[in-house]
Design a protein around this motif. Structure first.
Motif, short mmCIF file in Angstrom:
data_model
loop_
_atom_site.label_atom_id
_atom_site.label_comp_id
_atom_site.label_asym_id
_atom_site.label_seq_id
_atom_site.Cartn_x
_atom_site.Cartn_y
_atom_site.Cartn_z
N LEU A 193 0.86 -1.19 0.00
CA LEU A 193 0.00 0.00 0.00
C LEU A 193 0.89 1.24 0.00
N ALA A 220 0.64 5.60 0.07
CA ALA A 220 -0.21 6.77 0.28
C ALA A 220 0.53 8.02 -0.14
N PHE A 261 -4.65 6.90 -1.95
CA PHE A 261 -4.04 5.58 -1.80
C PHE A 261 -3.93 4.85 -3.13
N ARG A 275 -4.10 1.58 6.48
CA ARG A 275 -4.72 2.78 5.89
C ARG A 275 -5.43 3.61 6.95
#
Length: 711
Positions: A574, A576, A586, A596
């Motif tokens: 992930l 961001a 994201f 998250r």
């Protein structure tokens, strides 16, 4: 003596700026003013011990036992030989306190040592003795902690002492049973961003080196294992209380169980969120408030009961008898509640109240707070870093200082008032207590949780009488009625009171702008604020105003916070990107949902709908295409690759290349891929001069609680 005081006052005046400034006069004035603190110097003992503990945990390496011993022995020897010089003696005494704190932290780390699981284990037979059991009321299932663990194909030398396993289906398991379960295990999670909560360190000091989930039920190998003992009996008793409180009482049963034995797993998430939003979350964590109410109810009830027997009341000190029994009840309640740091602190302070009753003295003083802090820091030094310790002692210290200051006025008003006036004083007291406690704990709450309840005063005024006069008295009655099978009588009244508190919480939390959120700031700034806070509380006279200096530094530091422009999770699953308004966008919304949520909270947003990068097209300065996305901000260029087909081109263009798949080396750019991010997430700061890349793990260093560290 008068000459001495005149000299001290002259030095204080010079220190305060009334005479011409010089460095020598400044230092002399400061030393004299500090010496004039007299008895207040004892209050600084836990402060300097805390400084030593903070120093230990701030290191990026594990100090040797020899270094820790020297930190204690050398100041002590110097103090012994230089004790004839008062000024030097005081400095060495506080240096000794720093050394004791440092040594206590080192010893505690050594004494609780457990291996931390180094890597994920997808399937393994795990066996061990059940140490704790928690049932989830609102989402089903349960969670168990196993000790004396054996893990399939894992050598004993690297096997954690305890593991925590979540099970989808509840079973009738009890502490002391030996069980076996097929489970998937992981190391406790690492910090998800620089300065984030270190869950591995938190679990390390609980003796838990791995967490996971079961693929089925647990097989009981021994129904009555030999590892139960008193702790096992106590855990089984707590589990039985939870079951009795939960049966037939709905959501209020989960809250009642939390207030009775400290198990909060049965509280519905919506209720927990409402309690936090209304500023009533402190009611769910058994602390000084609950111990005090429990002790007070038992004490006054017993004293009233004994007073009904004239021969006993006239011939014996029934007040002291009631105090002894109430103290026993408070200690029992502490163990039943799990003996957490707030309950230990509360019982220590309640014990001082108990002794004061026996000696017929008034116990309310900062010395009592300092004594409790010293004991807890010696026994559990790691608690200094916890929200419960910081907020608990901040609230108590602030309240003691405040009420000591207004005591003469308050006592006079109470003595001269009638029923109506005393009732008004109670409401005013609750309001003032809530205001002082909120102000004292607000910075700590913002640091740990990035949110603060705006209408906490209103919620506490409405809910506190219900807790004090309904819920906690019948919590004490529950334990009295339990052996006779009549506990439901107490639970019925408790449930009614809890329902009312929950209604208040949902009402207040639902008001517009009920919660203020802020972004994450560093532990260094918290330390600066703590110094200012402690100086304001403990220093006397004009010297107190120097607390403004660290507070000004704290405010300046807050204004200069720079959050990362890009965050990368473990294995680069992930990513961001910080938008121009401070929010996050994201790379995907399916993976790493917990991470998250932590990132959104750290950036000071709440209940925001997460944004996703476009598959193709632009989003602010992010441009996405078939193989990935490019970002050019300031003087930095960053490439995010979904497909390695264009790797060579991106390597030639970018300063940093981020890929979820294993990528080849890149001479020109910094490469972050699945392998390089396997042991740590990353934070990127985009500057006009380029990109500054930081690993989350660099700040942690090599410590016993860091997965993969060799000790």
């Amino acid at each position: 003596m008068q000459v001495f005081h005149t000299g001290v006052e002259r030095k204080i005046r010079s220190f305060s700026g009334y005479e011409r400034f010089s460095p020598a006069r400044f230092l002399a004035g400061f030393a004299a003013a500090f010496a004039a603190q007299g008895a207040y110097r004892f209050l600084w003992v836990p402060v300097f011990m805390g400084a030593g503990i903070a120093l230990y945990f701030s290191l990026s390496f594990e100090p040797s036992a020899f270094l820790a011993a020297c930190a204690v022995v050398l100041p002590f020897i110097a103090w012994m030989f230089l004790s004839h010089r008062e000024g030097v003696r005081g400095i060495l005494l506080f240096a000794l306190c720093v050394g004791v704190g440092f040594g206590a932290a080192k010893f505690r780390t050594f004494s609780v040592h457990t291996p931390i699981l180094e890597r994920e284990i997808n399937f393994a037979q795990v066996s061990g003795t059940v140490a704790a059991v928690e049932h989830f009321a609102d989402r089903g299932g349960m969670r168990i902690v196993l000790k004396d663990v054996e893990i399939e194909d894992l050598p004993p030398a690297v096997t954690p002492l305890k593991v925590r396993i979540k099970m989808r289906v509840s079973q009738d398991l009890r502490a002391g049973q030996v069980v076996q379960v097929l489970a998937g295990l992981n190391p406790p999670s690492r910090p998800v961003l620089p300065g984030g909560f270190d869950y591995q360190r938190y679990m390390y000091f609980k003796g838990i080196g791995a967490i996971g989930f079961s693929y089925g039920g647990a097989e009981v190998l021994e129904k009555e294992g030999g590892g139960a003992g008193f702790a096992g009996w106590l855990e089984n008793f707590r589990a039985q209380v939870v079951l009795r409180a939960s049966e037939g009482f709905g959501h209020s049963g989960g809250v009642a169980a939390a207030l009775l034995v400290g198990h909060k797993s049965g509280i519905a998430e919506a209720d927990q969120e409402a309690m936090r939003g209304a500023g009533l979350a402190h009611m769910l964590a058994i602390s000084g408030l609950h111990i005090g109410l429990f002790f007070g109810f038992v004490f006054f009830t017993l004293r009233l009961g004994l007073a009904f027997f004239p021969a006993l009341a006239l011939g014996h000190p029934i007040k002291k008898y009631a105090a002894v029994l109430a103290m026993v009840a408070a200690v029992f309640y502490m163990f039943v509640a799990g003996a957490t740091i707030p309950t230990q602190r509360a019982v220590l302070m309640t014990g001082a109240v108990f002794v004061a009753i026996l000696l017929e003295r008034t116990p309310l003083s900062m010395r009592l707070v300092a004594f409790a802090a010293i004991v807890i820091l010696l026994v559990a030094p790691e608690s200094l870093l916890s929200a419960s310790f910081q907020m608990s002692f901040a609230a108590v210290a602030g309240l003691v200082v405040f009420y000591n200051a207004i005591r003469p006025l308050w006592s006079a008003a109470h003595r001269q008032g009638g029923v109506v006036k005393r009732a008004g004083l109670y409401v005013l007291g609750v309001s003032l207590t809530s205001i002082v406690a909120t102000l004292a704990t607000a910075p700590f709450a913002l640091f740990h949780f990035q949110q603060l309840a705006v209408y906490g005063l209103l919620a506490n005024i409405l809910a506190m009488p219900v807790l004090a006069f309904v819920v906690m008295p019948f919590a004490a009655a529950f334990f009295v009625l339990l052996p006779f099978g009549l506990e439901n009588l107490a639970l019925t009244v408790m449930s009614w009171g809890v329902d009312l508190i929950l209604e208040i919480a949902h009402f207040v939390a639902g008001l517009e702008h009920a919660v203020v959120v802020t972004k994450l700031w560093s532990g260094d700034l918290l330390a600066v604020f703590s110094l200012s806070f402690v100086m304001f509380l403990l220093l006397e006279g004009r010297l107190r105003f120097i607390a403004v200096i660290p507070f000004a530094v704290f405010l300046f530091g807050i204004s200069q916070i720079k959050q990362p422009d890009i965050l990368v999770s473990l294995e680069a699953q992930l990513i961001a990107l910080r938008q121009y308004d401070g929010s996050l966008s994201f790379s995907n919304l399916q993976k790493e949902r917990f991470v998250r949520g932590q990132w959104i909270q750290a950036y000071g947003f709440k209940d925001e709908k997460p944004q996703k990068w476009p598959q193709e097209g632009g989003q602010e300065d992010l441009l996405c295409g078939e193989t990935g996305c490019r970002l050019e901000r300031g003087g930095a260029r960053v490439s995010f690759l979904r497909d390695l087909k264009g790797f060579d081109e991106e390597c030639a263009w970018a300063d940093v290349v981020i890929a979820a798949d294993p990528a080849p080396d890149c001479e020109r750019a910094v490469k972050i891929d699945r392998f390089s991010a396997m042991q740590s997430g990353y934070a990127l700061f985009l500057r006009s001069s380029g990109a500054v890349v930081e690993r989350n793990e660099d700040a942690r260093g090599v410590r016993p609680w860091v997965a993969g560290a060799l000790f």
